[in-house]
Design a protein around this motif. Structure first.
Motif, PDB file in Angstrom:
ATOM      1  N   ALA A  30     -10.495  -7.174   2.428  1.00  0.00           N
ATOM      2  CA  ALA A  30     -11.020  -6.078   3.230  1.00  0.00           C
ATOM      3  C   ALA A  30     -10.436  -4.751   2.786  1.00  0.00           C
ATOM      4  O   ALA A  30     -11.124  -3.720   2.799  1.00  0.00           O
ATOM      5  CB  ALA A  30     -10.702  -6.322   4.701  1.00  0.00           C
ATOM      6  N   GLU A  31      -9.161  -4.766   2.398  1.00  0.00           N
ATOM      7  CA  GLU A  31      -8.489  -3.575   1.876  1.00  0.00           C
ATOM      8  C   GLU A  31      -8.227  -3.788   0.394  1.00  0.00           C
ATOM      9  O   GLU A  31      -7.633  -4.785  -0.004  1.00  0.00           O
ATOM     10  CB  GLU A  31      -7.181  -3.341   2.612  1.00  0.00           C
ATOM     11  CG  GLU A  31      -7.360  -3.021   4.087  1.00  0.00           C
ATOM     12  CD  GLU A  31      -6.022  -2.793   4.765  1.00  0.00           C
ATOM     13  OE1 GLU A  31      -5.553  -1.635   4.756  1.00  0.00           O
ATOM     14  OE2 GLU A  31      -5.460  -3.763   5.277  1.00  0.00           O
ATOM     15  N   GLU A  32      -8.647  -2.848  -0.421  1.00  0.00           N
ATOM     16  CA  GLU A  32      -8.529  -3.000  -1.864  1.00  0.00           C
ATOM     17  C   GLU A  32      -7.087  -3.102  -2.318  1.00  0.00           C
ATOM     18  O   GLU A  32      -6.768  -3.867  -3.231  1.00  0.00           O
ATOM     19  CB  GLU A  32      -9.216  -1.824  -2.558  1.00  0.00           C
ATOM     20  CG  GLU A  32      -9.236  -1.918  -4.067  1.00  0.00           C
ATOM     21  CD  GLU A  32     -10.099  -0.855  -4.708  1.00  0.00           C
ATOM     22  OE1 GLU A  32      -9.890  -0.559  -5.901  1.00  0.00           O
ATOM     23  OE2 GLU A  32     -10.984  -0.309  -4.016  1.00  0.00           O
ATOM     24  N   GLY A  33      -6.202  -2.346  -1.699  1.00  0.00           N
ATOM     25  CA  GLY A  33      -4.801  -2.425  -2.093  1.00  0.00           C
ATOM     26  C   GLY A  33      -3.923  -1.592  -1.181  1.00  0.00           C
ATOM     27  O   GLY A  33      -4.130  -0.376  -1.057  1.00  0.00           O
ATOM     28  N   VAL A  34      -2.967  -2.228  -0.541  1.00  0.00           N
ATOM     29  CA  VAL A  34      -2.007  -1.537   0.321  1.00  0.00           C
ATOM     30  C   VAL A  34      -0.706  -1.384  -0.461  1.00  0.00           C
ATOM     31  O   VAL A  34      -0.158  -2.376  -0.957  1.00  0.00           O
ATOM     32  CB  VAL A  34      -1.738  -2.335   1.612  1.00  0.00           C
ATOM     33  CG1 VAL A  34      -0.817  -1.548   2.546  1.00  0.00           C
ATOM     34  CG2 VAL A  34      -3.051  -2.709   2.302  1.00  0.00           C
ATOM     35  N   PRO A  35      -0.185  -0.159  -0.645  1.00  0.00           N
ATOM     36  CA  PRO A  35       1.066   0.009  -1.408  1.00  0.00           C
ATOM     37  C   PRO A  35       2.190  -0.837  -0.815  1.00  0.00           C
ATOM     38  O   PRO A  35       2.365  -0.883   0.409  1.00  0.00           O
ATOM     39  CB  PRO A  35       1.353   1.507  -1.283  1.00  0.00           C
ATOM     40  CG  PRO A  35       0.015   2.136  -1.026  1.00  0.00           C
ATOM     41  CD  PRO A  35      -0.733   1.132  -0.185  1.00  0.00           C
ATOM     42  N   THR A  36       2.931  -1.506  -1.667  1.00  0.00           N
ATOM     43  CA  THR A  36       3.987  -2.383  -1.168  1.00  0.00           C
ATOM     44  C   THR A  36       5.100  -1.601  -0.467  1.00  0.00           C
ATOM     45  O   THR A  36       5.769  -2.133   0.416  1.00  0.00           O
ATOM     46  CB  THR A  36       4.575  -3.239  -2.299  1.00  0.00           C
ATOM     47  OG1 THR A  36       5.036  -2.385  -3.357  1.00  0.00           O
ATOM     48  CG2 THR A  36       3.534  -4.211  -2.833  1.00  0.00           C
ATOM     49  N   ARG A  37       5.279  -0.342  -0.852  1.00  0.00           N
ATOM     50  CA  ARG A  37       6.270   0.459  -0.112  1.00  0.00           C
ATOM     51  C   ARG A  37       5.820   0.647   1.336  1.00  0.00           C
ATOM     52  O   ARG A  37       6.650   0.573   2.258  1.00  0.00           O
ATOM     53  CB  ARG A  37       6.467   1.819  -0.780  1.00  0.00           C
ATOM     54  CG  ARG A  37       7.461   2.704  -0.013  1.00  0.00           C
ATOM     55  CD  ARG A  37       7.847   3.948  -0.758  1.00  0.00           C
ATOM     56  NE  ARG A  37       8.790   4.752   0.016  1.00  0.00           N
ATOM     57  CZ  ARG A  37       9.425   5.826  -0.450  1.00  0.00           C
ATOM     58  NH1 ARG A  37       9.219   6.222  -1.707  1.00  0.00           N
ATOM     59  NH2 ARG A  37      10.267   6.487   0.318  1.00  0.00           N
ATOM     60  N   ALA A  38       4.516   0.871   1.547  1.00  0.00           N
ATOM     61  CA  ALA A  38       4.007   1.017   2.907  1.00  0.00           C
ATOM     62  C   ALA A  38       4.183  -0.277   3.693  1.00  0.00           C
ATOM     63  O   ALA A  38       4.509  -0.253   4.891  1.00  0.00           O
ATOM     64  CB  ALA A  38       2.541   1.441   2.877  1.00  0.00           C
ATOM     65  N   ILE A  39       3.989  -1.402   3.026  1.00  0.00           N
ATOM     66  CA  ILE A  39       4.204  -2.702   3.680  1.00  0.00           C
ATOM     67  C   ILE A  39       5.671  -2.845   4.071  1.00  0.00           C
ATOM     68  O   ILE A  39       6.007  -3.216   5.200  1.00  0.00           O
ATOM     69  CB  ILE A  39       3.777  -3.850   2.748  1.00  0.00           C
ATOM     70  CG1 ILE A  39       2.272  -3.802   2.480  1.00  0.00           C
ATOM     71  CG2 ILE A  39       4.171  -5.211   3.350  1.00  0.00           C
ATOM     72  CD1 ILE A  39       1.789  -4.773   1.423  1.00  0.00           C
ATOM     73  N   ALA A  40       6.567  -2.539   3.113  1.00  0.00           N
ATOM     74  CA  ALA A  40       8.007  -2.656   3.375  1.00  0.00           C
ATOM     75  C   ALA A  40       8.444  -1.725   4.496  1.00  0.00           C
ATOM     76  O   ALA A  40       9.243  -2.108   5.368  1.00  0.00           O
ATOM     77  CB  ALA A  40       8.788  -2.365   2.097  1.00  0.00           C
TER      78      ALA A  40
END
Length: 295
Positions: free
Chosen positions: A219-229
């Motif tokens: 659904a989301e092309e790519g969520v930055p891993t920093r934002a996830i962290a």
């Protein structure tokens, strides 16, 4: 339509089963445990006992079905898991050969250097000694043997309340470490999809996708891993900290290498083909809830 589903009581499978039942299909679900069997029976699903290693049960389920969905996986992605996945796909393909019956199997996302992965990008993995036993290409090869294969590639995080996948693993490690690591500047991206949308895609795929179709459950092309962290860090009241790739492996094990990958993946073609429109919460919206941080 009578649909045989492995992983029918699992994270994605249980939603797909609900969708198929609501559309009037008859479901036969493979159940490994008494708990899974009871949960399926309570929904009105016909239960077939067995697991991914029980090829006789898988063959029996496929033989009596109008369509087959293979969502079961051992989720350790080691040699035993790869071998089991390939053997199950081989067994189903052999049983369906010459029947033109639909066979949808779950697969993973493959990175494409320098751009987003699309449904047109073929898996580079062939043969039993490759990741996931090369099962995706094996399944697609059965089109030449009179099977209607469909591949559904799922985002590395299929999220939602009750998630037991990669994000909870990060949460558990972060608690032990006292910080949430991300690699480098954290600009590398993970695609994501909510569990409800993933289940809907499976139900649509088995009924609408043409033979040889590759579907992307993103659904989301790519969520930055920093934002996830940083979202996890906020939920745990811990700092988010940049680490090197080597440090990520030290802190997170194999997950550290996976969290360092850049995996942007589109689903534009899938959405157009199936009329699939993801409507569930985003990954960061889910990470703002307390469901990922209950200890």
């Amino acid at each position: 339509m009578r649909v045989f589903v492995t992983g029918a009581s699992g994270w994605i499978g249980s939603i797909a089963v609900d969708e198929l039942l609501a559309d009037g299909h008859q479901i036969v679900g493979l159940a490994r445990s008494d708990k899974s069997a009871a949960a399926l029976a309570a929904k009105g699903v016909e239960v077939l006992r067995g697991d991914l290693d029980d090829l006789d049960s898988i063959r029996t389920g496929a033989a009596a079905a109008d369509a087959v969905i293979n969502l079961a996986n051992k989720h350790d992605f080691g040699p035993a898991s790869n071998a089991a996945e390939r053997a199950a796909v081989q067994t189903i393909g052999d049983e369906l050969a010459g029947s033109n019956r639909p066979f949808l199997m779950a697969a993973g996302i493959n990175p494409v250097p320098g751009r987003s992965s699309t449904e047109a990008d073929l898996s580079p993995h062939h043969g039993p000694d490759t990741p996931r036993g090369g099962a995706e290409n094996l399944a697609l090869s059965f089109q030449d043997k009179g099977v209607h294969p469909i591949v559904a590639r799922f985002a590395p995080t299929v999220h939602g309340a009750g998630d037991l996948g990669l994000i909870p693993m990060l949460v558990t490690r972060a608690r032990a470490l006292g910080f949430v690591p991300y690699v480098g500047d954290g600009a590398n991206r993970w695609p994501a999809v909510h569990r409800s949308d993933a289940g809907k895609l499976v139900a649509l795929g088995i009924t609408k996708a043409p033979a040889g179709a590759i579907l992307h459950a993103t659904a989301e092309e790519g969520v930055p891993t920093r934002a996830i962290a940083e979202a996890i860090a906020a939920g745990l009241n811990l700092p988010a900290t940049s680490v090197t790739p080597d440090e990520a492996l030290t802190h997170l094990g194999w997950l550290g290498g996976f969290f360092a990958l850049d995996l942007p993946t589109t689903s534009t073609a899938t959405q157009t083909l199936l009329g699939w429109t993801p409507t569930g919460p985003t990954l960061l919206e889910d990470l703002e809830t307390d469901s990922y941080y209950r200890s």
